[in-house]
Design an enzyme around this catalytic site. Structure first.
Site, PDB file in Angstrom:
ATOM      1  N   SER A  57       0.840  -1.198   0.000  1.00  0.00           N
ATOM      2  CA  SER A  57       0.000   0.000   0.000  1.00  0.00           C
ATOM      3  C   SER A  57       0.872   1.244   0.000  1.00  0.00           C
ATOM      4  O   SER A  57       1.975   1.245   0.571  1.00  0.00           O
ATOM      5  CB  SER A  57      -0.851  -0.023   1.275  1.00  0.00           C
ATOM      6  N   TYR A 117      -2.087  -1.044  10.951  1.00  0.00           N
ATOM      7  CA  TYR A 117      -2.334  -1.583   9.606  1.00  0.00           C
ATOM      8  C   TYR A 117      -1.114  -1.309   8.709  1.00  0.00           C
ATOM      9  O   TYR A 117      -0.571  -2.214   8.066  1.00  0.00           O
ATOM     10  CB  TYR A 117      -3.601  -0.965   8.989  1.00  0.00           C
ATOM     11  N   LYS A 140       1.875  -3.843   6.852  1.00  0.00           N
ATOM     12  CA  LYS A 140       2.302  -3.883   5.440  1.00  0.00           C
ATOM     13  C   LYS A 140       3.817  -3.680   5.345  1.00  0.00           C
ATOM     14  O   LYS A 140       4.504  -4.356   4.585  1.00  0.00           O
ATOM     15  CB  LYS A 140       1.580  -2.791   4.635  1.00  0.00           C
TER      16      LYS A 140
HETATM   17  P1  NAD Z   1     -11.015  -6.980   1.169  1.00  0.00           P
HETATM   18  O1  NAD Z   1     -11.203  -6.979   2.656  1.00  0.00           O
HETATM   19  O2  NAD Z   1     -12.182  -6.720   0.311  1.00  0.00           O
HETATM   20  O3  NAD Z   1     -10.340  -8.360   0.719  1.00  0.00           O
HETATM   21  C1  NAD Z   1      -9.459  -9.070   1.545  1.00  0.00           C
HETATM   22  C2  NAD Z   1      -9.909 -10.515   1.539  1.00  0.00           C
HETATM   23  O4  NAD Z   1      -9.026 -11.280   2.369  1.00  0.00           O
HETATM   24  C3  NAD Z   1     -11.324 -10.713   2.093  1.00  0.00           C
HETATM   25  O5  NAD Z   1     -12.080 -11.481   1.185  1.00  0.00           O
HETATM   26  C4  NAD Z   1     -11.107 -11.455   3.414  1.00  0.00           C
HETATM   27  O6  NAD Z   1     -12.175 -12.341   3.709  1.00  0.00           O
HETATM   28  C5  NAD Z   1      -9.799 -12.186   3.138  1.00  0.00           C
HETATM   29  N1  NAD Z   1      -9.009 -12.491   4.336  1.00  0.00           N
HETATM   30  C6  NAD Z   1      -8.674 -11.659   5.354  1.00  0.00           C
HETATM   31  N2  NAD Z   1      -7.942 -12.326   6.264  1.00  0.00           N
HETATM   32  C7  NAD Z   1      -7.797 -13.605   5.808  1.00  0.00           C
HETATM   33  C8  NAD Z   1      -7.155 -14.758   6.312  1.00  0.00           C
HETATM   34  N3  NAD Z   1      -6.528 -14.753   7.486  1.00  0.00           N
HETATM   35  N4  NAD Z   1      -7.210 -15.898   5.582  1.00  0.00           N
HETATM   36  C9  NAD Z   1      -7.867 -15.932   4.397  1.00  0.00           C
HETATM   37  N5  NAD Z   1      -8.518 -14.868   3.882  1.00  0.00           N
HETATM   38  C10 NAD Z   1      -8.471 -13.708   4.582  1.00  0.00           C
HETATM   39  O7  NAD Z   1      -9.835  -5.937   0.869  1.00  0.00           O
HETATM   40  P2  NAD Z   1      -9.337  -5.370  -0.535  1.00  0.00           P
HETATM   41  O8  NAD Z   1      -9.694  -3.939  -0.593  1.00  0.00           O
HETATM   42  O9  NAD Z   1      -9.701  -6.275  -1.623  1.00  0.00           O
HETATM   43  O10 NAD Z   1      -7.770  -5.420  -0.267  1.00  0.00           O
HETATM   44  C11 NAD Z   1      -6.983  -6.522  -0.685  1.00  0.00           C
HETATM   45  C12 NAD Z   1      -5.575  -6.321  -0.160  1.00  0.00           C
HETATM   46  O11 NAD Z   1      -5.065  -5.094  -0.661  1.00  0.00           O
HETATM   47  C13 NAD Z   1      -5.483  -6.230   1.359  1.00  0.00           C
HETATM   48  O12 NAD Z   1      -4.310  -6.904   1.768  1.00  0.00           O
HETATM   49  C14 NAD Z   1      -5.365  -4.751   1.617  1.00  0.00           C
HETATM   50  O13 NAD Z   1      -4.672  -4.479   2.796  1.00  0.00           O
HETATM   51  C15 NAD Z   1      -4.588  -4.287   0.397  1.00  0.00           C
HETATM   52  N6  NAD Z   1      -4.817  -2.883   0.052  1.00  0.00           N
HETATM   53  C16 NAD Z   1      -6.082  -2.430  -0.091  1.00  0.00           C
HETATM   54  C17 NAD Z   1      -6.309  -1.099  -0.405  1.00  0.00           C
HETATM   55  C18 NAD Z   1      -7.700  -0.547  -0.529  1.00  0.00           C
HETATM   56  O14 NAD Z   1      -7.885   0.656  -0.412  1.00  0.00           O
HETATM   57  N7  NAD Z   1      -8.705  -1.356  -0.774  1.00  0.00           N
HETATM   58  C19 NAD Z   1      -5.217  -0.244  -0.595  1.00  0.00           C
HETATM   59  C20 NAD Z   1      -3.925  -0.749  -0.447  1.00  0.00           C
HETATM   60  C21 NAD Z   1      -3.737  -2.075  -0.114  1.00  0.00           C
HETATM   61  C1  WQD Z   2      -9.226   9.810   1.076  1.00  0.00           C
HETATM   62  C2  WQD Z   2      -9.431  11.298   1.351  1.00  0.00           C
HETATM   63  C3  WQD Z   2      -9.786  11.806   3.683  1.00  0.00           C
HETATM   64  C4  WQD Z   2     -13.628   9.720   4.048  1.00  0.00           C
HETATM   65  C5  WQD Z   2      -6.846   4.703   3.090  1.00  0.00           C
HETATM   66  C6  WQD Z   2      -5.835   3.978   3.936  1.00  0.00           C
HETATM   67  C7  WQD Z   2      -4.721   3.483   3.068  1.00  0.00           C
HETATM   68  C8  WQD Z   2      -5.251   2.667   1.880  1.00  0.00           C
HETATM   69  C9  WQD Z   2      -6.348   3.371   1.151  1.00  0.00           C
HETATM   70  C10 WQD Z   2      -5.158   0.361   2.383  1.00  0.00           C
HETATM   71  C11 WQD Z   2      -8.697  11.791   2.603  1.00  0.00           C
HETATM   72  C12 WQD Z   2     -11.020  12.123   2.857  1.00  0.00           C
HETATM   73  C13 WQD Z   2     -12.442  10.250   3.567  1.00  0.00           C
HETATM   74  C14 WQD Z   2     -14.672  10.606   4.416  1.00  0.00           C
HETATM   75  C15 WQD Z   2     -13.276  12.477   3.775  1.00  0.00           C
HETATM   76  N1  WQD Z   2      -5.801   1.431   2.297  1.00  0.00           N
HETATM   77  N2  WQD Z   2     -12.285  11.583   3.430  1.00  0.00           N
HETATM   78  N3  WQD Z   2     -14.460  11.950   4.259  1.00  0.00           N
HETATM   79  O1  WQD Z   2      -6.961   7.742   3.856  1.00  0.00           O
HETATM   80  O2  WQD Z   2      -6.051   8.073   1.513  1.00  0.00           O
HETATM   81  O3  WQD Z   2      -6.211   5.804   2.456  1.00  0.00           O
HETATM   82  O4  WQD Z   2      -7.338   3.812   2.072  1.00  0.00           O
HETATM   83  O5  WQD Z   2      -3.983   0.198   2.243  1.00  0.00           O
HETATM   84  O6  WQD Z   2      -3.904   2.722   3.895  1.00  0.00           O
HETATM   85  O7  WQD Z   2      -5.329   4.858   4.911  1.00  0.00           O
HETATM   86  O8  WQD Z   2      -8.271   6.950   1.824  1.00  0.00           O
HETATM   87  O9  WQD Z   2     -10.620   7.060   1.111  1.00  0.00           O
HETATM   88  O10 WQD Z   2     -10.085   7.036   3.591  1.00  0.00           O
HETATM   89  O11 WQD Z   2      -9.549   9.053   2.258  1.00  0.00           O
HETATM   90  O12 WQD Z   2     -13.146  13.677   3.661  1.00  0.00           O
HETATM   91  O13 WQD Z   2     -15.745  10.205   4.886  1.00  0.00           O
HETATM   92  O14 WQD Z   2     -10.823  11.508   1.619  1.00  0.00           O
HETATM   93  O15 WQD Z   2      -9.585  12.771   4.666  1.00  0.00           O
HETATM   94  O16 WQD Z   2      -8.264  13.100   2.337  1.00  0.00           O
HETATM   95  P1  WQD Z   2      -6.828   7.256   2.487  1.00  0.00           P
HETATM   96  P2  WQD Z   2      -9.713   7.462   2.201  1.00  0.00           P
END
Ligand code: NAD
Ligand code: WQD
Length: 343
Positions: free
Chosen positions: A126, A150, A154
């Site tokens: 991330s 979190y 990562k």
């Molecule tokens: P999500 O929660 O929709 O998907 C994650 C999946 O992993 C879920 O289906 C959950 O049931 C499964 N899971 C969790 N723990 C598990 C375990 N111990 N064993 C087996 N399955 C398990 O999340 P997402 O948005 O699809 O994110 C996928 C990955 O990408 C995550 O690792 C997340 O941290 C990372 N990521 C997400 C974002 C984002 O904004 N969505 C941004 C950066 C990184």
């Molecule tokens: C985006 C912008 C908020 C909600 C997060 C995690 C990051 C990654 C992606 C997994 C910011 C603003 C948000 C709301 C708002 N996840 N906001 N009102 O914070 O960039 O990233 O998700 O890895 O680790 O921290 O994403 O969508 O929460 O926020 O004003 O109700 O929107 O302040 O500027 P963020 P976000």
């Protein structure tokens, strides 16, 4: 038929979209997910979209015995590892859960991969590992630091992967650092389905637009940005999915191991919160009521990627616009106001 890939967390938001992209690219997939943040309905929808049943195993990445059974009965080219918990606020309240799931779970998975000599690993990292960036756009050599469990989980996995690459040079370990994934499949059949009130901006906006939530709180309007609101690099989830296919294709082309190779997946462009609200309102034809509130603890002003490394190495770049992201989110949200909960 191309190589077989294990997709952990493949029932989740990014995993479902990537499963479709992998299938379309000719990969065979096996999904492994404990459904802690997803549902069987998501698996059913993937099967319907690709027109054939998908191989799904309900299991936990911390369960080494179960993983061994999976690796015994399949010959995998590699693993795409999405499985993990991702709510920043929850991670502050439950750090042990996050370290156990995200760090211990990944170690268990890597141990079993090593036992079965599967050495290609694509990891969901991330942009959060960059903390509050000193220089924009953020490239992969930028310094890393995190302030919440979190993000620490990562970063810890990235450090483990770096050490692993040093210990045994046969590994190919690619952490893909996602910026802000949004959007949904253009069919409207799969998308992001938060359990509770959304923490992230796009699902919050779409739930306001569909009438599930009364108004959006915009966290801060005094940042040093174009309009005072936060700026992020929003990337369409189907572009992100293609980035994973590109990473696997890249690994297939290599004649020598790549070791630890972090790559940003972003568009390279920043969009402010107010700009996203306005684009969503235009696309949906809905008014999005909002109010400005205090900054959210831990938020940064601006974050956007340098997307050059992915372009040069993987031949991948994001294609879809903010309008596409809003359109597909709105399509998914309006067709599925209750997400996958179809009862
Ligand atoms: P999500 O929660 O929709 O998907 C994650 C999946 O992993 C879920 O289906 C959950 O049931 C499964 N899971 C969790 N723990 C598990 C375990 N111990 N064993 C087996 N399955 C398990 O999340 P997402 O948005 O699809 O994110 C996928 C990955 O990408 C995550 O690792 C997340 O941290 C990372 N990521 C997400 C974002 C984002 O904004 N969505 C941004 C950066 C990184
Ligand atoms: C985006 C912008 C908020 C909600 C997060 C995690 C990051 C990654 C992606 C997994 C910011 C603003 C948000 C709301 C708002 N996840 N906001 N009102 O914070 O960039 O990233 O998700 O890895 O680790 O921290 O994403 O969508 O929460 O926020 O004003 O109700 O929107 O302040 O500027 P963020 P976000």
């Amino acid at each position: 038929m191309k190589n077989k890939i294990l997709v952990t967390g493949g029932a989740g938001y990014i995993g479902t979209h990537t499963c479709i992209a992998l299938h379309e690219a000719g990969y065979e997939i096996v999904v492994y997910d404990n459904l802690s943040n997803s549902s069987r309905e998501a698996i059913n929808r993937i099967s319907a979209l690709i027109g054939q049943p998908i191989e799904f195993i309900e299991g936990d990445i911390r369960d080494a015995e179960m993983l061994r059974q999976v690796f015994l009965s399949h010959h995998f080219f590699g693993v795409i590892h999405f499985a993990g918990l991702k709510a920043v606020g929850e991670s502050v309240a439950k750090p042990l859960l996050y370290y156990n799931n995200n760090v211990s779970g990944t170690i268990t998975l890597l141990e079993v991969m090593a036992e079965y000599d599967v050495k290609n690993f694509v990891f969901s990292s991330s942009a959060t590992v960059y903390g509050d960036p000193e220089i924009l756009p953020i490239d992969e050599s930028s310094s890393r630091s995190c302030t919440n469990p979190y993000g620490q989980s990562k970063l810890a996995v990235e450090h483990i992967l770096e050490d692993l690459a040093v210990s045994d040079t046969r590994w190919n370990l690619i952490p893909l650092r996602y910026f802000n994934p949004v959007g949904a499949h253009p069919s409207g059949q799969i998308g992001e389905d938060p359990n509770d009130i959304p923490n992230n901006l796009m699902p919050y906006i779409s739930q306001v637009a569909v009438g599930k939530l009364p108004k959006l709180s915009i966290f801060g309007n005094d940042y040093p940005t174009i309009d005072g609101t936060g700026v992020r690099d929003f990337i369409h989830v189907t572009d992100l999915a293609q980035g994973h296919v590109a990473a696997l294709n890249y690994l297939e082309r290599q004649v020598a191991p790549v070791g630890f190779l972090p790559i940003n997946l972003g568009t390279g462009k920043g969009t402010s919160v107010l700009e996203l609200v306005s684009a969503f309102s235009d696309v949906s034809g809905q008014t999005i009521p909002y109010q400005f509130t205090d900054r959210r603890a831990g938020d940064i002003a601006s974050c956007y990627s340098s997307a050059d490394k992915a372009k040069v190495l993987l031949g991948w770049q994001a294609k879809l616009s903010i309008t596409d992201m809003c359109q597909d989110t709105w399509h998914w949200q309006s067709m599925n106001p209750n997400g996958y909960n179809v009862t």
